[in-house]
Write a protein that holds these residues in place. Structure first.
Motif, PDB file in Angstrom:
ATOM      1  N   LEU A 101      32.629  36.701  39.205  1.00 44.86           N
ATOM      2  CA  LEU A 101      33.345  37.794  39.852  1.00 44.86           C
ATOM      3  C   LEU A 101      34.455  37.266  40.750  1.00 44.86           C
ATOM      4  O   LEU A 101      35.509  37.896  40.880  1.00 44.86           O
ATOM      5  CB  LEU A 101      32.374  38.667  40.648  1.00 44.86           C
ATOM      6  N   ASP A 102      34.221  36.129  41.365  1.00 48.66           N
ATOM      7  CA  ASP A 102      35.261  35.530  42.200  1.00 48.66           C
ATOM      8  C   ASP A 102      36.483  35.183  41.349  1.00 48.66           C
ATOM      9  O   ASP A 102      37.624  35.467  41.728  1.00 48.66           O
ATOM     10  CB  ASP A 102      34.717  34.278  42.886  1.00 48.66           C
ATOM     11  N   ALA A 103      36.248  34.583  40.190  1.00 51.37           N
ATOM     12  CA  ALA A 103      37.353  34.234  39.294  1.00 51.37           C
ATOM     13  C   ALA A 103      38.071  35.482  38.804  1.00 51.37           C
ATOM     14  O   ALA A 103      39.309  35.531  38.753  1.00 51.37           O
ATOM     15  CB  ALA A 103      36.825  33.431  38.108  1.00 51.37           C
ATOM     16  N   ALA A 104      37.305  36.507  38.456  1.00 55.43           N
ATOM     17  CA  ALA A 104      37.914  37.755  37.993  1.00 55.43           C
ATOM     18  C   ALA A 104      38.714  38.408  39.112  1.00 55.43           C
ATOM     19  O   ALA A 104      39.821  38.913  38.884  1.00 55.43           O
ATOM     20  CB  ALA A 104      36.837  38.707  37.487  1.00 55.43           C
ATOM     21  N   GLY A 105      38.158  38.401  40.327  1.00 55.97           N
ATOM     22  CA  GLY A 105      38.878  38.986  41.453  1.00 55.97           C
ATOM     23  C   GLY A 105      40.203  38.292  41.697  1.00 55.97           C
ATOM     24  O   GLY A 105      41.223  38.939  41.965  1.00 55.97           O
ATOM     25  N   GLU A 106      40.203  36.967  41.589  1.00 54.39           N
ATOM     26  CA  GLU A 106      41.449  36.224  41.772  1.00 54.39           C
ATOM     27  C   GLU A 106      42.461  36.581  40.686  1.00 54.39           C
ATOM     28  O   GLU A 106      43.635  36.853  40.970  1.00 54.39           O
ATOM     29  CB  GLU A 106      41.177  34.724  41.750  1.00 54.39           C
ATOM     30  N   LEU A 107      42.017  36.596  39.440  1.00 55.38           N
ATOM     31  CA  LEU A 107      42.937  36.871  38.335  1.00 55.38           C
ATOM     32  C   LEU A 107      43.447  38.311  38.371  1.00 55.38           C
ATOM     33  O   LEU A 107      44.640  38.564  38.160  1.00 55.38           O
ATOM     34  CB  LEU A 107      42.242  36.589  37.005  1.00 55.38           C
ATOM     35  N   PHE A 108      42.554  39.265  38.643  1.00 57.04           N
ATOM     36  CA  PHE A 108      42.974  40.671  38.666  1.00 57.04           C
ATOM     37  C   PHE A 108      43.993  40.933  39.770  1.00 57.04           C
ATOM     38  O   PHE A 108      44.909  41.737  39.596  1.00 57.04           O
ATOM     39  CB  PHE A 108      41.767  41.588  38.882  1.00 57.04           C
ATOM     40  N   VAL A 121      35.885  29.850  34.914  1.00 53.32           N
ATOM     41  CA  VAL A 121      34.579  29.431  35.438  1.00 53.32           C
ATOM     42  C   VAL A 121      33.919  28.388  34.539  1.00 53.32           C
ATOM     43  O   VAL A 121      32.756  28.035  34.739  1.00 53.32           O
ATOM     44  CB  VAL A 121      33.640  30.641  35.626  1.00 53.32           C
ATOM     45  N   GLY A 122      34.660  27.902  33.535  1.00 55.99           N
ATOM     46  CA  GLY A 122      34.159  26.825  32.701  1.00 55.99           C
ATOM     47  C   GLY A 122      33.076  27.219  31.724  1.00 55.99           C
ATOM     48  O   GLY A 122      32.145  26.444  31.475  1.00 55.99           O
ATOM     49  N   MET A 123      33.179  28.426  31.164  1.00 54.69           N
ATOM     50  CA  MET A 123      32.198  28.839  30.169  1.00 54.69           C
ATOM     51  C   MET A 123      32.913  29.387  28.938  1.00 54.69           C
ATOM     52  O   MET A 123      34.112  29.668  28.975  1.00 54.69           O
ATOM     53  CB  MET A 123      31.249  29.904  30.730  1.00 54.69           C
ATOM     54  N   ARG A 124      32.172  29.537  27.867  1.00 53.69           N
ATOM     55  CA  ARG A 124      32.733  30.136  26.666  1.00 53.69           C
ATOM     56  C   ARG A 124      32.822  31.648  26.843  1.00 53.69           C
ATOM     57  O   ARG A 124      32.028  32.255  27.557  1.00 53.69           O
ATOM     58  CB  ARG A 124      31.876  29.801  25.454  1.00 53.69           C
TER      59      ARG A 124
END
Length: 215
Positions: A2-9, A26-29
């Motif tokens: 969610l942190d990564a999504a919040g930054e990108l959004f 976040v380093g996942m597929r």
């Protein structure tokens, strides 16, 4: 996640962000991301919900305390403003997305309406406790939702890089002033902080104070 999504959004834009970009951040597929969220809308809903469920919980706890209405409203406003002002990403600005106005986000809209009602009811209690107005003086109407609206100006202040470090506290003061309250501001702040500090925690990545996402 969610942190990564919040930054990108909030930095690249919701429409311009893909679930693949979130997964890569976040380093996942991408396929692994779908274990947690089926769609990008689900991620956005989780982020948005975090900004209203925590203030609703604060309002519930404050309602059980023997407080003057102005202290209760000031404390809620300060806490709510803090999580909008201090969260790692400016999630409140996502309220303005056209997607959020659709039926897909009806649950978030209902929760936000419940929070709006809390603000309106507390504002009404403050106004009703004020001394009788002098004829010709302006009398605030709680249905104008001025305190709720002031609180939601903070994401715009963040986006414009304006405001002050103590903006949450100043906004709580301003909300009471707009309703016509003219008491001892120093005493009000002290009483408000005394009850809000035990409730306040570091703001988490989902916009809620100290809540782990588990993602």
């Amino acid at each position: 996640m969610l942190d990564a999504a919040g930054e990108l959004f909030t930095t690249c834009g919701y429409a311009a962000t893909s679930t693949r970009q979130i997964a890569e951040a976040v380093g996942m597929r991408q396929a692994s991301l779908y274990h947690w969220f089926r769609t990008k809308d689900d991620i956005l809903e989780a982020l948005l919900s975090g900004t209203v469920t925590r203030p609703l919980a604060w309002a519930e706890r404050l309602a059980r305390l023997p407080l003057a209405p102005e202290v209760r409203l000031h404390a809620l406003t300060h806490l709510d403003c803090r999580q909008l002002w201090e969260s790692p990403w400016n999630l409140g600005i996502l309220y303005l997305l056209p997607e959020v106005r659709t039926e897909r986000f009806a649950r978030f809209s209902r929760d936000r309406d419940h929070l709006r009602t809390r603000y309106r009811d507390l504002s009404r209690a403050v106004v009703e406790a004020l001394p009788p107005a002098v004829p010709g003086d302006f009398v605030a109407d709680p249905d104008d939702e001025v305190v709720f609206r002031l609180t939601e100006t903070l994401p715009n202040l963040r986006a414009d890089a304006t405001g002050r470090p103590d903006q949450p506290l100043r906004t709580a003061d301003l909300g009471l002033h707009a309703l016509g309250w003219r008491g001892d501001r120093t005493a009000l702040r002290a009483a408000s902080l005394a009850v809000s500090r035990p409730l306040a925690e570091p703001v988490g990545e989902d916009g809620g104070a100290g809540r782990s996402t588990g993602r």
